[in-house]
Design a protein around this motif. Structure first.
Motif, PDB file in Angstrom:
ATOM      1  N   VAL A  64       0.844  -1.200   0.000  1.00 51.88           N
ATOM      2  CA  VAL A  64       0.000   0.000   0.000  1.00 51.88           C
ATOM      3  C   VAL A  64       0.879   1.250   0.000  1.00 51.88           C
ATOM      4  O   VAL A  64       1.790   1.387   0.825  1.00 51.88           O
ATOM      5  N   HIS A  65       0.609   2.144  -0.955  1.00 54.04           N
ATOM      6  CA  HIS A  65       1.291   3.438  -1.022  1.00 54.04           C
ATOM      7  C   HIS A  65       0.246   4.538  -0.849  1.00 54.04           C
ATOM      8  O   HIS A  65      -0.850   4.452  -1.412  1.00 54.04           O
ATOM      9  N   ARG A  66       0.598   5.572  -0.118  1.00 50.51           N
ATOM     10  CA  ARG A  66      -0.284   6.730   0.057  1.00 50.51           C
ATOM     11  C   ARG A  66       0.421   7.963  -0.482  1.00 50.51           C
ATOM     12  O   ARG A  66       1.438   8.385   0.070  1.00 50.51           O
ATOM     13  N   ILE A  67      -0.125   8.514  -1.562  1.00 55.01           N
ATOM     14  CA  ILE A  67       0.516   9.621  -2.270  1.00 55.01           C
ATOM     15  C   ILE A  67      -0.319  10.886  -2.096  1.00 55.01           C
ATOM     16  O   ILE A  67      -1.522  10.880  -2.384  1.00 55.01           O
ATOM     17  N   PRO A  68       0.276  11.982  -1.635  1.00 55.30           N
ATOM     18  CA  PRO A  68      -0.486  13.233  -1.449  1.00 55.30           C
ATOM     19  C   PRO A  68      -1.012  13.772  -2.786  1.00 55.30           C
ATOM     20  O   PRO A  68      -0.302  13.762  -3.794  1.00 55.30           O
ATOM     21  N   LYS A  69      -2.250  14.236  -2.794  1.00 55.24           N
ATOM     22  CA  LYS A  69      -2.844  14.876  -3.969  1.00 55.24           C
ATOM     23  C   LYS A  69      -2.795  16.387  -3.791  1.00 55.24           C
ATOM     24  O   LYS A  69      -2.525  16.895  -2.709  1.00 55.24           O
ATOM     25  N   SER A  70      -3.078  17.103  -4.865  1.00 56.21           N
ATOM     26  CA  SER A  70      -2.992  18.568  -4.832  1.00 56.21           C
ATOM     27  C   SER A  70      -3.991  19.189  -3.859  1.00 56.21           C
ATOM     28  O   SER A  70      -3.780  20.297  -3.361  1.00 56.21           O
ATOM     29  N   ASP A  71      -5.097  18.478  -3.589  1.00 62.32           N
ATOM     30  CA  ASP A  71      -6.102  19.038  -2.676  1.00 62.32           C
ATOM     31  C   ASP A  71      -5.822  18.707  -1.209  1.00 62.32           C
ATOM     32  O   ASP A  71      -6.633  18.991  -0.336  1.00 62.32           O
ATOM     33  N   GLY A  72      -4.680  18.073  -0.957  1.00 67.43           N
ATOM     34  CA  GLY A  72      -4.304  17.764   0.418  1.00 67.43           C
ATOM     35  C   GLY A  72      -4.709  16.378   0.886  1.00 67.43           C
ATOM     36  O   GLY A  72      -4.223  15.909   1.927  1.00 67.43           O
ATOM     37  N   THR A  73      -5.570  15.699   0.148  1.00 70.60           N
ATOM     38  CA  THR A  73      -5.969  14.344   0.508  1.00 70.60           C
ATOM     39  C   THR A  73      -4.920  13.354  -0.017  1.00 70.60           C
ATOM     40  O   THR A  73      -3.995  13.726  -0.735  1.00 70.60           O
ATOM     41  N   LEU A  74      -5.082  12.094   0.354  1.00 70.90           N
ATOM     42  CA  LEU A  74      -4.133  11.064  -0.049  1.00 70.90           C
ATOM     43  C   LEU A  74      -4.736  10.142  -1.098  1.00 70.90           C
ATOM     44  O   LEU A  74      -5.899   9.739  -0.984  1.00 70.90           O
ATOM     45  N   ARG A  75      -3.939   9.825  -2.110  1.00 63.77           N
ATOM     46  CA  ARG A  75      -4.332   8.825  -3.102  1.00 63.77           C
ATOM     47  C   ARG A  75      -3.740   7.483  -2.671  1.00 63.77           C
ATOM     48  O   ARG A  75      -2.524   7.360  -2.485  1.00 63.77           O
ATOM     49  N   VAL A  76      -4.593   6.494  -2.474  1.00 60.38           N
ATOM     50  CA  VAL A  76      -4.136   5.183  -2.019  1.00 60.38           C
ATOM     51  C   VAL A  76      -3.889   4.287  -3.233  1.00 60.38           C
ATOM     52  O   VAL A  76      -4.790   4.056  -4.042  1.00 60.38           O
ATOM     53  N   ILE A  77      -2.669   3.797  -3.340  1.00 62.79           N
ATOM     54  CA  ILE A  77      -2.269   2.929  -4.443  1.00 62.79           C
ATOM     55  C   ILE A  77      -1.964   1.543  -3.885  1.00 62.79           C
ATOM     56  O   ILE A  77      -1.202   1.407  -2.912  1.00 62.79           O
ATOM     57  N   HIS A  78      -2.543   0.531  -4.489  1.00 62.36           N
ATOM     58  CA  HIS A  78      -2.284  -0.851  -4.081  1.00 62.36           C
ATOM     59  C   HIS A  78      -1.420  -1.521  -5.156  1.00 62.36           C
ATOM     60  O   HIS A  78      -1.900  -1.834  -6.242  1.00 62.36           O
ATOM     61  N   GLU A  79      -0.156  -1.698  -4.827  1.00 65.43           N
ATOM     62  CA  GLU A  79       0.772  -2.344  -5.759  1.00 65.43           C
ATOM     63  C   GLU A  79       0.813  -3.844  -5.473  1.00 65.43           C
ATOM     64  O   GLU A  79       1.166  -4.258  -4.362  1.00 65.43           O
ATOM     65  N   PRO A  80       0.452  -4.684  -6.447  1.00 64.75           N
ATOM     66  CA  PRO A  80       0.469  -6.125  -6.192  1.00 64.75           C
ATOM     67  C   PRO A  80       1.889  -6.637  -5.978  1.00 64.75           C
ATOM     68  O   PRO A  80       2.849  -6.084  -6.534  1.00 64.75           O
ATOM     69  N   CYS A  81       2.040  -7.666  -5.167  1.00 60.53           N
ATOM     70  CA  CYS A  81       3.343  -8.283  -4.965  1.00 60.53           C
ATOM     71  C   CYS A  81       3.826  -8.857  -6.298  1.00 60.53           C
ATOM     72  O   CYS A  81       3.022  -9.074  -7.218  1.00 60.53           O
ATOM     73  N   PRO A  82       5.131  -9.096  -6.453  1.00 63.25           N
ATOM     74  CA  PRO A  82       5.665  -9.511  -7.760  1.00 63.25           C
ATOM     75  C   PRO A  82       4.951 -10.708  -8.394  1.00 63.25           C
ATOM     76  O   PRO A  82       4.659 -10.694  -9.590  1.00 63.25           O
ATOM     77  N   GLU A  83       4.660 -11.720  -7.605  1.00 68.14           N
ATOM     78  CA  GLU A  83       4.009 -12.911  -8.168  1.00 68.14           C
ATOM     79  C   GLU A  83       2.606 -12.578  -8.680  1.00 68.14           C
ATOM     80  O   GLU A  83       2.222 -12.983  -9.785  1.00 68.14           O
TER      81      GLU A  83
END
Length: 280
Positions: free
Chosen positions: A8-27
Motif C-alpha cells: 500500500v502506497h499513500r501519495i499526497p494529492k494537490s487538494d491535500g488528501t491522499l491517493r491510495v495505491i495498491h501495488e500487487p506483490c511480484p508474483e
C-alpha cells in the motif's frame, strides 16, 4: 485476492488528501499481466470511445475529437476503479464470450475486496472494458444533443454546436448511475467558445495545442539547461529526462513543431558531450 498480496502506497494529492495505491506483490503482478495479455490476445478491446490506457490513443487523440466546437461539457466519474465491482466485471467478461469459470478466476486475480485496485496493471484495461458498455449508452444520449463523446479514464467529455448541451446533465447522471457509477459534480465544467476550452489538459478552441504557460515554462527550462552546461554549472540529469519526456509529448501533440523540439534535445546532448570531453 486479499490485502496481504499488495503493498500500500499513500501519495499526497494537490487538494491535500491522499491517493491510495495498491501495488500487487511480484508474483500477483505477473499473474495480472498474464490476464491482461490473454484478454488482449482474444481481441477484446476497450471500445472506440475510450482514449485512456489504450495503445495508439492519448490525451491528444482524445482532445482532437473536440476541436472548434461552440460548447464543451466535461464530467468526472467519482472513484472509477473503486466503483468497478466484481459482479459487474464478471458479467461483462461473460458478455465478451469468456466462460463463467474463467471469468471467476480473472475476477479473483484482478480485484481486491470486490473492486479494482488502483495501481494494479490490469485495472485500467478491465475498467475500460466495463466502461465500454456504459460508453455506448452515453454516446447514444450525446447524439440526441448533436454532440460527440469520448472518455479518458474517468473523464467524460462532450462537445457540440448545440448551445443547450448542458441540458443533458440530468440524463447523463441517470445513465451513469444505472451503470454503477457516480458523477463528481464538483468537477463538472461547461466551456463555451470565446473563452479557452481545454480537454485532457490541451487547448482545443481552433486546433489541439499545448497551453501557452506550459510551453513558455518548458522553453525557459530548456534554455536554463543549455546555459548551465555552457557556463559550467550543475547539470541535473533527472530534470533533463523530464524535459526530454515533455518535449516528446509536445511532438506528439504538435507534429509540425517536432523538428524544433528534436533540435533542442540534440543541442543539449551535443553541449553536454563537448563539456565532458573538455573535462576529460
Amino acid at each position: 485476492m486479499d490485502i496481504n498480496s499488495y503493498i500500500v502506497h499513500r501519495i499526497p494529492k494537490s487538494d491535500g488528501t491522499l491517493r491510495v495505491i495498491h501495488e500487487p506483490c511480484p508474483e500477483l503482478k505477473l499473474r495480472q499481466k498474464g490476464v491482461l495479455r490473454w484478454l488482449l490476445a482474444r481481441g477484446i478491446s476497450a471500445g472506440k470511445y475510450a482514449h485512456g490506457f489504450v495503445r495508439g490513443r492519448s490525451t491528444a487523440t482524445n482532445a482532437a475529437v473536440h476541436t472548434n466546437k461552440k460548447v464543451i461539457l466535461k464530467a468526472d466519474l467519482k472513484d472509477f476503479f473503486g466503483s468497478t465491482k466484481s459482479p459487474v466485471i464478471k458479467r461483462i467478461l461473460m458478455r465478451e464470450g469468456i466462460s463463467k469459470d474463467v471469468a471467476d478466476e480473472i475476477v479473483e486475480i484482478c480485484t481486491l475486496d470486490g473492486v479494482l485496485p488502483a495501481g494494479a496493471p490490469g485495472s485500467p484495461f478491465i475498467a475500460n472494458l466495463v466502461g465500454k458498455h456504459m460508453d455506448y449508452r452515453i454516446a447514444g444520449l450525446a447524439e440526441k444533443y448533436d454532440a460527440v463523446y469520448t472518455r479518458y479514464a474517468d473523464d467524460l467529455c462532450f462537445s457540440s454546436d448545440n448551445p443547450k448541451l448542458n441540458h443533458m446533465l440530468p440524463a447523463l447522471e441517470h445513465v451513469v448511475k444505472r451503470c454503477g457509477y457516480t458523477l463528481n459534480n464538483k468537477k463538472t465544467r461547461i466551456m463555451r467558445s470565446g473563452r479557452r476550452q481545454t480537454v485532457t489538459g490541451l487547448v482545443v478552441n481552433a486546433k489541439v495545442n499545448i497551453p501557452r504557460t506550459i510551453r513558455k515554462n518548458t522553453r525557459a527550462a530548456v534554455h536554463n539547461i543549455k546555459m548551465a552546461i555552457v557556463n559550467g554549472g550543475e547539470f541535473n540529469e533527472q530534470e533533463f529526462l523530464q524535459i526530454k519526456g515533455m518535449l516528446a509529448y509536445f511532438s506528439d501533440v504538435r507534429p509540425d513543431l517536432a523538428p524544433r523540439y528534436r533540435a533542442d534535445i540534440a543541442e543539449i546532448e551535443r553541449l553536454l558531450e563537448m563539456r565532458n570531453r573538455i573535462a576529460a
